[in-house]
Scaffold this motif. Sequence first.
Motif, mmCIF file in Angstrom:
data_model
loop_
_atom_site.group_PDB
_atom_site.id
_atom_site.type_symbol
_atom_site.label_atom_id
_atom_site.label_comp_id
_atom_site.label_asym_id
_atom_site.label_seq_id
_atom_site.Cartn_x
_atom_site.Cartn_y
_atom_site.Cartn_z
ATOM 1 N N ALA A 1 0.890 -1.299 0.065
ATOM 2 C CA ALA A 1 0.025 0.119 -0.199
ATOM 3 C C ALA A 1 0.765 1.065 0.162
ATOM 4 C CB ALA A 1 -0.904 -0.005 1.137
ATOM 5 N N ALA A 2 1.839 1.177 0.812
ATOM 6 C CA ALA A 2 2.738 2.416 0.658
ATOM 7 C C ALA A 2 3.692 2.606 -0.621
ATOM 8 C CB ALA A 2 3.820 2.046 1.859
ATOM 9 N N ALA B 1 2.328 1.746 -3.276
ATOM 10 C CA ALA B 1 1.447 1.929 -4.685
ATOM 11 C C ALA B 1 1.199 3.494 -4.771
ATOM 12 C CB ALA B 1 -0.046 1.461 -3.980
ATOM 13 N N ASN B 2 1.761 4.301 -4.202
ATOM 14 C CA ASN B 2 1.736 5.804 -4.611
ATOM 15 C C ASN B 2 2.894 6.124 -5.282
ATOM 16 O OD1 ASN B 2 2.258 8.567 -3.798
ATOM 17 N ND2 ASN B 2 0.037 8.514 -3.147
ATOM 18 N N PRO B 3 2.732 6.811 -6.542
ATOM 19 C CA PRO B 3 3.815 7.224 -7.281
ATOM 20 C C PRO B 3 4.635 8.319 -6.521
ATOM 21 C CG PRO B 3 1.826 7.930 -8.135
ATOM 22 C CD PRO B 3 1.423 7.212 -7.285
ATOM 23 N N HIS B 4 4.163 9.207 -5.643
ATOM 24 C CA HIS B 4 4.903 10.274 -5.008
ATOM 25 C C HIS B 4 5.722 9.577 -3.989
ATOM 26 C CE1 HIS B 4 2.902 13.626 -6.479
ATOM 27 N NE2 HIS B 4 1.668 13.295 -5.753
ATOM 28 N N ARG B 5 5.404 8.359 -3.385
ATOM 29 C CA ARG B 5 6.261 7.503 -2.520
ATOM 30 C C ARG B 5 7.396 6.974 -3.124
ATOM 31 N NH1 ARG B 5 1.349 7.537 0.567
ATOM 32 N NH2 ARG B 5 0.526 5.853 -0.108
ATOM 33 N N ARG C 1 8.634 8.045 -6.292
ATOM 34 C CA ARG C 1 9.745 8.855 -6.491
ATOM 35 C C ARG C 1 10.409 9.341 -5.254
ATOM 36 N NH1 ARG C 1 4.986 11.097 -9.100
ATOM 37 N NH2 ARG C 1 4.854 10.301 -11.206
ATOM 38 N N THR C 2 9.983 9.363 -4.035
ATOM 39 C CA THR C 2 10.696 9.641 -2.909
ATOM 40 C C THR C 2 11.954 8.722 -2.538
ATOM 41 O OG1 THR C 2 8.619 10.862 -2.118
ATOM 42 C CG2 THR C 2 10.417 10.227 -0.478
ATOM 43 N N HIS D 1 3.911 11.546 3.110
ATOM 44 C CA HIS D 1 4.524 10.637 2.187
ATOM 45 C C HIS D 1 5.735 9.961 3.158
ATOM 46 C CE1 HIS D 1 1.777 10.753 -0.932
ATOM 47 N NE2 HIS D 1 2.110 11.971 -1.289
ATOM 48 N N ARG E 1 4.438 7.861 6.015
ATOM 49 C CA ARG E 1 4.031 6.441 5.600
ATOM 50 C C ARG E 1 5.380 5.626 5.312
ATOM 51 N NH1 ARG E 1 -0.983 5.122 2.780
ATOM 52 N NH2 ARG E 1 -0.909 2.573 3.009
ATOM 53 N N ASP F 1 -7.672 -2.620 2.074
ATOM 54 C CA ASP F 1 -7.085 -1.039 2.372
ATOM 55 C C ASP F 1 -6.360 -1.145 3.621
ATOM 56 O OD1 ASP F 1 -8.945 -0.104 0.330
ATOM 57 O OD2 ASP F 1 -10.612 -0.222 1.488
#
Length: 121
Positions: free
Chosen positions: A16-17, A19-23, A25-26, A54, A57, A106
Motif C-alpha cells: 500500500a505504501a 502503490a503511490n507514485p509520490h512515495r 519517487r521519494t 509520504h 507513511r 485497504d
Amino acid sequence: MGQTEITGDELVRVFAALANPHRLRTIAALVGGRAYVSQLARDLGMSRPLLQVHLRRLEAVGLVSPHIEVSEDGKAMKFYEVAPFALTVTPEILAAAAAPLTTDADGAPERRSAESRENGD
C-alpha cells in the motif's frame, strides 16, 4: 524492514505504501543518499507538508528512516534516508502471507460477520 518472515499484514502495508507514485519517487530520490526534507521537497517538486505525509507513511513500514541533526546555527534539520530492505515476492510467499491476514484490502482491520463470529470462523 527485513525480508525474513514478513507477515501478510506487513506485506499489505508495504505494498500500500509503494502503490503511490509520490512515495516511489521519494524512495528513488533517496537512493543516492540522505536528504534534508526541504531540499527533497524542492527536488521532487512537492510541498514540504505533502512530502512529510509520504515520508511518515514510508517510515511506518520501515522503508525510510529519519535522523535529526543540529546545524551550526542551532537549527534542527531532519534528514531521511532509505532503510536497508529487500523484498522478494513469489506466488508461494503470497499464498503463505495471505492465510493469516487480519487486514482487508485497504489495510484496515478485517470485519467478520456476526454469522462468521458465531461459527467460530
